[in-house]
Scaffold this motif. Sequence first.
Motif: not given
Length: 195
Positions: A24-34, A60-66
């Motif tokens: 439902l959401h990104v797993w780790d926001d800090a990792l998303e930035s990295e 990282n559960d970021s479906l849209d970015a993937s």
Amino acid sequence: MDKKLKDIAARLLLREEPPRLSPLHVWDDALESEIRELNWGARGEETVIKALMAGLYLLNDSLDASYSFAQQIEFDATGAYWHGLMHRMEKDFRNSKYWFMQAGRHPVKEKVKSGVSLWLKENSSFGAETRGEGVTLLLEYRDDIAWTPSSFVDLITSQQKKGANNAVVSIVEHLQHLELKELFKHTLGAAGFGV
């Protein structure tokens, strides 16, 4: 770059809890930035780097970015596989099956089939708590008979229903994570980075 990528990859691969079937959401926001800040230089336009980015984001559960990376490399078997995984995780099951078919006889499919069988033999007892819809298919996976990305979509679809057996859902989440990690390791290797 190599050290930064290895650190991100290690954190994603060593996640204690597997991703939900449909995050439902990104797993780790800090990792998303990295991940976003990775600078590939001239390699950034390579198909294999785009596949790697699709994988990093999906782990990282970021479906849209993937999706933004996978759709750029649909012509590539690995890109199609990442595309299929992303659609499955967003519950677009029919589209997912289409992209798995586009991935063809991807070498990861056989590795996942064997890995799923082994994991089920080592980690699942299929006692009374795991009875219900999907267990027959899991038993066939365990016996190294039936796993395919398409049959796995069907199993996941059955586990999305209200009242699904939590023990079965947990097993299926672990199997999905195994598949994600196997494709990610393949993609890392194809990009010239060891795990």
